[in-house]
Design a protein around this motif. Structure first.
Motif, PDB file in Angstrom:
ATOM      1  N   HIS A   3      44.420  39.263  70.481  1.00 11.65           N
ATOM      2  CA  HIS A   3      43.797  39.501  71.527  1.00 11.65           C
ATOM      3  C   HIS A   3      42.354  39.042  71.699  1.00 11.65           C
ATOM      4  O   HIS A   3      41.874  38.162  70.514  1.00 11.65           O
ATOM      5  CB  HIS A   3      43.645  41.083  71.644  1.00 11.65           C
ATOM      6  CG  HIS A   3      42.481  41.397  70.685  1.00 11.65           C
ATOM      7  ND1 HIS A   3      42.428  41.526  69.383  1.00 11.65           N
ATOM      8  CD2 HIS A   3      41.133  42.058  70.904  1.00 11.65           C
ATOM      9  CE1 HIS A   3      41.417  42.023  68.857  1.00 11.65           C
ATOM     10  NE2 HIS A   3      40.507  42.439  69.822  1.00 11.65           N
TER      11      HIS A   3
ATOM     12  N   MET B 157      48.519  35.365  77.460  1.00  6.00           N
ATOM     13  CA  MET B 157      48.014  36.375  77.370  1.00  6.00           C
ATOM     14  C   MET B 157      47.804  37.117  78.962  1.00  6.00           C
ATOM     15  O   MET B 157      48.049  36.383  79.866  1.00  6.00           O
ATOM     16  CB  MET B 157      46.393  35.972  77.077  1.00  6.00           C
ATOM     17  CG  MET B 157      46.353  35.032  75.928  1.00  6.00           C
ATOM     18  SD  MET B 157      46.651  35.853  74.438  1.00  6.00           S
ATOM     19  CE  MET B 157      45.237  36.620  74.025  1.00  6.00           C
TER      20      MET B 157
ATOM     21  N   LEU C 137      43.601  47.204  68.905  1.00  7.29           N
ATOM     22  CA  LEU C 137      43.572  46.120  69.093  1.00  7.29           C
ATOM     23  C   LEU C 137      43.524  44.907  68.217  1.00  7.29           C
ATOM     24  O   LEU C 137      44.125  43.826  68.289  1.00  7.29           O
ATOM     25  CB  LEU C 137      42.312  45.757  70.173  1.00  7.29           C
ATOM     26  CG  LEU C 137      42.405  46.602  71.514  1.00  7.29           C
ATOM     27  CD1 LEU C 137      41.009  46.316  72.348  1.00  7.29           C
ATOM     28  CD2 LEU C 137      43.475  45.919  72.328  1.00  7.29           C
TER      29      LEU C 137
ATOM     30  N   THR D 167      39.847  42.816  78.096  1.00 15.42           N
ATOM     31  CA  THR D 167      40.436  41.960  77.098  1.00 15.42           C
ATOM     32  C   THR D 167      41.431  41.212  77.648  1.00 15.42           C
ATOM     33  O   THR D 167      42.005  41.215  78.841  1.00 15.42           O
ATOM     34  CB  THR D 167      41.054  42.816  76.116  1.00 15.42           C
ATOM     35  OG1 THR D 167      42.042  43.769  76.494  1.00 15.42           O
ATOM     36  CG2 THR D 167      40.206  43.744  75.569  1.00 15.42           C
TER      37      THR D 167
ATOM     38  N   ILE E 267      45.130  40.170  76.087  1.00 18.18           N
ATOM     39  CA  ILE E 267      46.157  40.368  75.074  1.00 18.18           C
ATOM     40  C   ILE E 267      47.469  39.771  75.266  1.00 18.18           C
ATOM     41  O   ILE E 267      47.925  39.519  76.261  1.00 18.18           O
ATOM     42  CB  ILE E 267      46.606  42.198  75.309  1.00 18.18           C
ATOM     43  CG1 ILE E 267      45.217  43.031  75.045  1.00 18.18           C
ATOM     44  CG2 ILE E 267      47.554  42.624  74.144  1.00 18.18           C
ATOM     45  CD1 ILE E 267      45.547  44.328  75.236  1.00 18.18           C
TER      46      ILE E 267
END
Length: 202
Positions: A159, A135, A154, A174, A176
């Motif tokens: 995510h 991530m 999103l 965030t 992702i």
């Protein structure tokens, strides 16, 4: 990337010609955690003749974050066979430590390679794993009118929302899926006509 399910070590024990081989494998996501795990097992088995170890602190096929030690066994008979099993397992972020209590009978170099490598192979065969998705941290600043657009895009990719701050604008922090970052940044930029530009964090 497959990794061990949790940090608690999996343990197997074998007796070979009266020597006890106790092999531990555990999830270690960094070199520091790998070395800490090695020291922990060495402390538990401080009375063992040898505490040999190997680790791969990176992805399964990485060759950048590796280490091993024979801990007094003949060179190449313990650490390298253990590392070979780890690197061939398709499991990343993992460390193996094998405590040997000498039983009075020498095994020879071939016997040692088989014992140490075999202990890791056996432990890995019983290890539960899960998939870790790499991530990337990304922050978005948007207006209230663009929030639904950002949220909708999103939600089309893997995510995790870490924090959302509501002031004159909305700031979303965030994580992702790394493989999708470039695509999602372009999609959000285009869908908001350039009003929302995600920022990748170091």
């Amino acid at each position: 990337m497959p990794i061990a399910t949790h940090a608690s070590p999996h343990v197997v024990e074998e007796e070979i010609k009266r020597s006890r081989f106790i092999t531990y494998v555990a999830h270690t996501p960094s070199i520091a955690s790998a070395k800490a795990f090695v020291e922990h097992i060495k402390h538990i088995h401080s009375d063992a003749r040898h505490n040999c170890w190997a680790f791969n602190a990176g992805a399964p096929n990485s060759t950048m974050l590796l280490g091993c030690s024979d801990d007094g066994e003949p060179s190449g008979t313990a650490g390298r066979p253990m590392l070979a099993q780890l690197c061939g397992s398709d499991v990343g972020e993992i460390t193996a430590v094998c405590a040997r209590y000498f039983g009075g009978t020498k095994l020879g170099t071939g016997g040692l390679v088989k014992a140490y490598g075999g202990g890791v192979k056996l432990a890995l065969s019983k290890l539960e794993t899960k998939v870790k998705i790499p991530m990337t941290a990304v922050s978005f600043e948007c207006s209230y009118q663009d929030q639904n657009i950002v949220d909708a895009l999103l939600n089309e990719t893997e995510h995790e929302k870490l924090n959302t701050t509501f002031n004159s604008t909305i700031i979303m922090d965030t994580h992702i899926e790394s493989a999708s970052v470039a695509q999602i940044l372009d999609q959000i930029k285009n869908a908001t006509q350039g009003r929302v530009m995600g920022k990748v964090k170091d």
